[in-house]
Scaffold this motif. Structure first.
Motif, PDB file in Angstrom:
ATOM      1  N   VAL A 141       0.851  -1.196   0.000  1.00 41.89           N
ATOM      2  CA  VAL A 141       0.000   0.000   0.000  1.00 41.89           C
ATOM      3  C   VAL A 141       0.880   1.237   0.000  1.00 41.89           C
ATOM      4  CG1 VAL A 141      -1.860   1.216   1.209  1.00 41.89           C
ATOM      5  CG2 VAL A 141      -1.616  -1.238   1.472  1.00 41.89           C
ATOM      6  N   ARG A 195       1.115   5.233   0.761  1.00 39.73           N
ATOM      7  CA  ARG A 195       0.456   6.329   1.463  1.00 39.73           C
ATOM      8  C   ARG A 195       1.279   7.592   1.259  1.00 39.73           C
ATOM      9  NH1 ARG A 195      -2.287   5.358   6.035  1.00 39.73           N
ATOM     10  NH2 ARG A 195      -3.008   7.456   5.591  1.00 39.73           N
ATOM     11  N   ILE A 224       1.931  10.993   3.106  1.00 44.11           N
ATOM     12  CA  ILE A 224       1.690  11.694   4.374  1.00 44.11           C
ATOM     13  C   ILE A 224       2.708  12.810   4.514  1.00 44.11           C
ATOM     14  CG2 ILE A 224       1.683  11.455   6.892  1.00 44.11           C
ATOM     15  CD1 ILE A 224       0.623   8.604   6.423  1.00 44.11           C
ATOM     16  N   VAL A 225       2.211  13.991   4.731  1.00 44.05           N
ATOM     17  CA  VAL A 225       3.042  15.210   4.737  1.00 44.05           C
ATOM     18  C   VAL A 225       4.147  15.161   3.672  1.00 44.05           C
ATOM     19  CG1 VAL A 225       2.649  16.295   6.955  1.00 44.05           C
ATOM     20  CG2 VAL A 225       4.134  14.302   6.877  1.00 44.05           C
ATOM     21  N   ASP A 226       3.711  14.994   2.435  1.00 43.24           N
ATOM     22  CA  ASP A 226       4.581  14.997   1.251  1.00 43.24           C
ATOM     23  C   ASP A 226       5.555  13.825   1.206  1.00 43.24           C
ATOM     24  OD1 ASP A 226       3.387  17.403   0.618  1.00 43.24           O
ATOM     25  OD2 ASP A 226       4.911  18.564   1.692  1.00 43.24           O
ATOM     26  N   GLU A 227       5.396  12.902   2.103  1.00 42.46           N
ATOM     27  CA  GLU A 227       6.299  11.747   2.121  1.00 42.46           C
ATOM     28  C   GLU A 227       5.520  10.552   1.585  1.00 42.46           C
ATOM     29  OE1 GLU A 227      10.139  10.615   3.095  1.00 42.46           O
ATOM     30  OE2 GLU A 227       9.353  12.439   3.997  1.00 42.46           O
ATOM     31  N   ILE A 281       5.064   6.711   1.372  1.00 38.94           N
ATOM     32  CA  ILE A 281       5.454   5.577   2.207  1.00 38.94           C
ATOM     33  C   ILE A 281       4.829   4.316   1.638  1.00 38.94           C
ATOM     34  CG2 ILE A 281       5.315   4.614   4.546  1.00 38.94           C
ATOM     35  CD1 ILE A 281       4.814   7.599   5.415  1.00 38.94           C
ATOM     36  N   VAL A 297       3.769   0.574   2.492  1.00 38.57           N
ATOM     37  CA  VAL A 297       3.514  -0.289   3.648  1.00 38.57           C
ATOM     38  C   VAL A 297       3.109  -1.682   3.147  1.00 38.57           C
ATOM     39  CG1 VAL A 297       2.189  -0.575   5.783  1.00 38.57           C
ATOM     40  CG2 VAL A 297       2.646   1.720   4.905  1.00 38.57           C
ATOM     41  N   PRO A 298       3.888  -2.709   3.463  1.00 37.16           N
ATOM     42  CA  PRO A 298       3.512  -4.057   3.035  1.00 37.16           C
ATOM     43  C   PRO A 298       2.312  -4.579   3.823  1.00 37.16           C
ATOM     44  CG  PRO A 298       5.794  -3.974   3.848  1.00 37.16           C
ATOM     45  CD  PRO A 298       5.124  -2.712   4.255  1.00 37.16           C
ATOM     46  N   ILE A 299       1.438  -5.299   3.143  1.00 37.25           N
ATOM     47  CA  ILE A 299       0.272  -5.881   3.825  1.00 37.25           C
ATOM     48  C   ILE A 299       0.557  -7.301   4.279  1.00 37.25           C
ATOM     49  CG2 ILE A 299      -2.133  -6.609   3.574  1.00 37.25           C
ATOM     50  CD1 ILE A 299      -2.560  -4.420   1.605  1.00 37.25           C
ATOM     51  N   ILE A 340       9.184  -0.175   6.694  1.00 31.40           N
ATOM     52  CA  ILE A 340       8.360   0.426   5.669  1.00 31.40           C
ATOM     53  C   ILE A 340       9.304   1.283   4.852  1.00 31.40           C
ATOM     54  CG2 ILE A 340       6.139   0.327   6.816  1.00 31.40           C
ATOM     55  CD1 ILE A 340       6.567   3.077   7.850  1.00 31.40           C
ATOM     56  N   THR A 350      10.248   4.549   2.180  1.00 28.10           N
ATOM     57  CA  THR A 350       9.852   5.878   1.745  1.00 28.10           C
ATOM     58  C   THR A 350      10.439   6.157   0.362  1.00 28.10           C
ATOM     59  OG1 THR A 350      11.753   6.858   2.835  1.00 28.10           O
ATOM     60  CG2 THR A 350       9.718   6.800   4.090  1.00 28.10           C
ATOM     61  N   LEU A 361      10.909   1.897  14.285  1.00 27.96           N
ATOM     62  CA  LEU A 361      10.827   1.763  12.838  1.00 27.96           C
ATOM     63  C   LEU A 361      11.803   2.726  12.169  1.00 27.96           C
ATOM     64  CD1 LEU A 361       9.001  -0.272  11.479  1.00 27.96           C
ATOM     65  CD2 LEU A 361       7.551   1.596  10.784  1.00 27.96           C
ATOM     66  N   LEU A 363       8.917  11.868  10.054  1.00 29.87           N
ATOM     67  CA  LEU A 363       7.538  12.283   9.799  1.00 29.87           C
ATOM     68  C   LEU A 363       7.055  13.280  10.842  1.00 29.87           C
ATOM     69  CD1 LEU A 363       5.567   9.130   8.670  1.00 29.87           C
ATOM     70  CD2 LEU A 363       6.002  11.200   7.384  1.00 29.87           C
ATOM     71  N   LYS A 421       8.369  16.556  10.161  1.00 34.80           N
ATOM     72  CA  LYS A 421       7.681  17.185   9.036  1.00 34.80           C
ATOM     73  C   LYS A 421       6.300  17.682   9.445  1.00 34.80           C
ATOM     74  CE  LYS A 421       9.338  15.752   4.615  1.00 34.80           C
ATOM     75  NZ  LYS A 421       8.866  15.350   3.294  1.00 34.80           N
ATOM     76  N   ILE A 463      -1.969  17.530  11.989  1.00 36.29           N
ATOM     77  CA  ILE A 463      -2.222  16.384  11.112  1.00 36.29           C
ATOM     78  C   ILE A 463      -2.508  15.177  12.005  1.00 36.29           C
ATOM     79  CG2 ILE A 463      -1.219  14.816   9.411  1.00 36.29           C
ATOM     80  CD1 ILE A 463       0.351  17.212   8.353  1.00 36.29           C
ATOM     81  N   GLY A 488      -4.714  11.463   6.818  1.00 39.36           N
ATOM     82  CA  GLY A 488      -3.267  11.379   7.030  1.00 39.36           C
ATOM     83  C   GLY A 488      -2.830  10.464   8.167  1.00 39.36           C
ATOM     84  N   LYS A 534      -5.350  -2.934   7.420  1.00 38.83           N
ATOM     85  CA  LYS A 534      -4.081  -3.232   6.742  1.00 38.83           C
ATOM     86  C   LYS A 534      -4.115  -2.698   5.310  1.00 38.83           C
ATOM     87  CE  LYS A 534      -0.959  -5.613   7.593  1.00 38.83           C
ATOM     88  NZ  LYS A 534       0.404  -5.238   8.068  1.00 38.83           N
ATOM     89  N   GLN A 535      -5.257  -2.937   4.657  1.00 38.28           N
ATOM     90  CA  GLN A 535      -5.362  -2.492   3.263  1.00 38.28           C
ATOM     91  C   GLN A 535      -5.292  -0.975   3.133  1.00 38.28           C
ATOM     92  OE1 GLN A 535      -9.028  -4.404   2.214  1.00 38.28           O
ATOM     93  NE2 GLN A 535      -8.050  -6.417   2.104  1.00 38.28           N
ATOM     94  N   GLY A 589      -3.255   0.722   4.756  1.00 44.07           N
ATOM     95  CA  GLY A 589      -1.849   1.096   4.936  1.00 44.07           C
ATOM     96  C   GLY A 589      -1.540   1.667   6.310  1.00 44.07           C
ATOM     97  N   LEU A 649      -0.167   1.512  10.129  1.00 45.27           N
ATOM     98  CA  LEU A 649       0.757   0.724  10.939  1.00 45.27           C
ATOM     99  C   LEU A 649       0.014   0.425  12.235  1.00 45.27           C
ATOM    100  CD1 LEU A 649       4.059   2.727  10.353  1.00 45.27           C
ATOM    101  CD2 LEU A 649       3.198   0.731   9.133  1.00 45.27           C
ATOM    102  N   TYR A 706      -0.475 -11.458   8.073  1.00 43.21           N
ATOM    103  CA  TYR A 706      -0.774 -10.019   8.000  1.00 43.21           C
ATOM    104  C   TYR A 706      -0.235  -9.372   9.262  1.00 43.21           C
ATOM    105  CZ  TYR A 706      -3.926 -11.647   4.389  1.00 43.21           C
ATOM    106  OH  TYR A 706      -4.440 -12.243   3.268  1.00 43.21           O
TER     107      TYR A 706
END
Lengths: 96, 361
Positions: free
Chosen positions: A15, A17, A19-22, A24, A26-28, A38, A40, B11, B18, B21, B27, B77, B102-103, B105, B107, B128
């Motif tokens: 997937v 995403r 988020i704030v111009d980043e 990303i 993300v594996p499901i 994850i 970027t 992570l 983030l 940012k 947000i 967001g 999950k779909q 996206g 975390l 999953y």
């Protein structure tokens, strides 16, 4: 030499995403990528990723990057091929 | 309870990148949702004990409603999503909810008591994978555990659940409520976690029940006893000192009621679709079944977030305000308003400042 007529499709188990111009990724599922991570994407990679819809060839994607970012064709191609390799490694792409 | 909204550093540096940012922009990057208040345990200290069998006259969000809310928070967001309860596995449609999350996206961190984890469920999480599953321990010995939970057989189920997840390599954390009922077994639980190689944390901040039920408060340890325990925990002492050091030149506006990240980067949704600043501060809610998350976040929570304190509040002139856990949500469930100081939190802050060395510049 990579065939620039190849087409790639974003793997549905990854997937993306924004988020704030980043951007990303993300594996499901477990079998996609390293689940402890994850990923970027930078601006150029984000554009390339968005064009990996199974329709655009690598050559077309490269040309879009050249136009959008005013970069040298050779550099754009090298970067693109490196990105493809990385995305394949994490299982984010399907080669058509 | 501990505040669950601050993503940890596990992570890579993405969280920090983030969050940097995000900066001062509002947000909703981290959210939590209680899928249900129902639970298969009957913990003595539980802050939602009135909802163990569901709330009379209230209808939990349907799967379709949850999906719609997930669509909206993803659009807004949200990246980190905490799924909690009650016990989230009490939802028969848990897997569908989780897969949809999950779909989108997210975390996903999952808070559970672990007792309903079956081999099939563990296999599901192996496929999953969540960002993390946190299981709460209510004791190291069966007698202690089941004295807290009130359910015979729950001890074995919890520890089996942990093993099922652990042997599949699913990211796991263990935690406990440090209280009169469990204090004697804290270090045993910690050692158990360390032997498994998983993160362990404890939380001594027992808050009153959400319906202003003061029963849970009776299980609190005295602040002096908590400090004595914390002083035996060198990593925690180091962490606390590091935190105090970071906060020593932070200027907190004492006239601002909310000074944490609630409503700035995070939000909470209850089982009935009510949006609030956080799990503690629920006295002002926005109904997501009547309006969109965007409206709730942009307008409603923004307004709640910017409320001012009462001018005469004694905390306003306190030199420890930048390290204090004083929280309007706590005030409300303990005193019925958002302004009155919670003495217990105040005492903890003063003792920690003294023992761990906080010098305000």
């Amino acid at each position: 030499m990579q065939n620039l007529n190849k087409r790639y499709l974003q793997d549905p188990n990854m997937v993306s995403r924004v988020i704030v111009d980043e951007t990303i990724l993300v594996p499901i599922r477990q079998n996609v990528g390293d689940m402890e991570s994850i990923y970027t994407l930078n601006e150029t990679a984000t554009l390339a990723w968005s064009l990996m819809d199974g329709e655009n060839t690598l050559e077309e994607i490269r040309d879009r990057i050249v136009v959008e970012y005013d970069v040298d064709e050779e550099d754009a191609q090298l970067d693109l091929l490196e990105l493809i390799a990385q995305l394949q490694e994490i299982g984010a792409l399907q080669e058509l | 309870m501990d505040c669950p909204y601050i993503p940890d550093r596990k992570l890579g540096d993405l969280s920090y990148k983030l969050l940097e940012k995000v900066g001062r922009n509002r947000i909703p990057i981290a959210g939590s949702i209680e899928l249900t208040f129902r639970c298969n345990l009957r913990c003595q200290h539980c802050y939602v004990s009135h909802g163990h069998n569901g709330m009379p006259g209230k209808q939990e969000l349907s799967l379709a409603e949850i999906k719609r809310i997930f669509d909206q928070i993803a659009e807004g967001g949200t990246l980190w999503l905490l799924i909690t309860g009650g016990e989230p596995f009490m939802r028969r449609d848990f897997k569908e909810i989780y897969l949809y999350a999950k779909q989108k996206g997210f975390l996903i961190t999952l808070f559970t008591n672990g007792t309903l984890i079956t081999p099939r469920m563990a296999d599901f999480f192996a496929e999953y994978r969540p960002y993390k599953i946190d299981i709460t321990l209510y004791g190291y010995r069966k007698e202690t555990y089941e004295n807290v939970t009130g359910i015979p057989g729950s001890y074995e189920k919890c520890y089996r659940g942990i093993e099922l997840l652990h042997e599949r390599g699913i990211p796991l954390g263990l935690k406990t409520m440090l209280m009169t009922l469990t204090q004697d077994e804290l270090w045993d639980m910690k050692q158990y976690a360390e032997e498994l190689g998983v993160r362990f944390r404890y939380d001594a901040m027992i808050n009153a029940g959400l319906e202003r039920d003061l029963e849970p408060v009776s299980f609190r340890l005295a602040p002096e006893d908590i400090i004595q325990i914390e002083l035996q925990d060198q990593p925690l002492v180091d962490e606390m000192r590091e935190y105090f050091d970071l906060r020593k030149d932070i200027k907190v506006d004492p006239h601002q009621l909310y000074v944490c990240s609630a409503g700035l980067r995070s939000f909470h949704i209850d089982p009935y679709g009510k949006l609030s600043l956080c799990m503690m501060a629920r006295e002002q809610e926005y109904d997501l079944l009547s309006g969109s998350f965007k409206r709730g976040w942009d307008d409603f929570l923004a307004q709640v977030r910017t409320q001012k304190t009462e001018n005469e509040r004694e905390c306003n002139s306190c030199s420890l305000i930048s390290i204090c856990g004083q929280c309007p949500g706590w005030s409300y469930i303990e005193h019925g308003d958002e302004y009155t100081k919670v003495d217990y939190l105040c005492q903890m802050t003063h003792l920690r400042a003294e023992k761990f060395g906080f010098i305000h510049l």
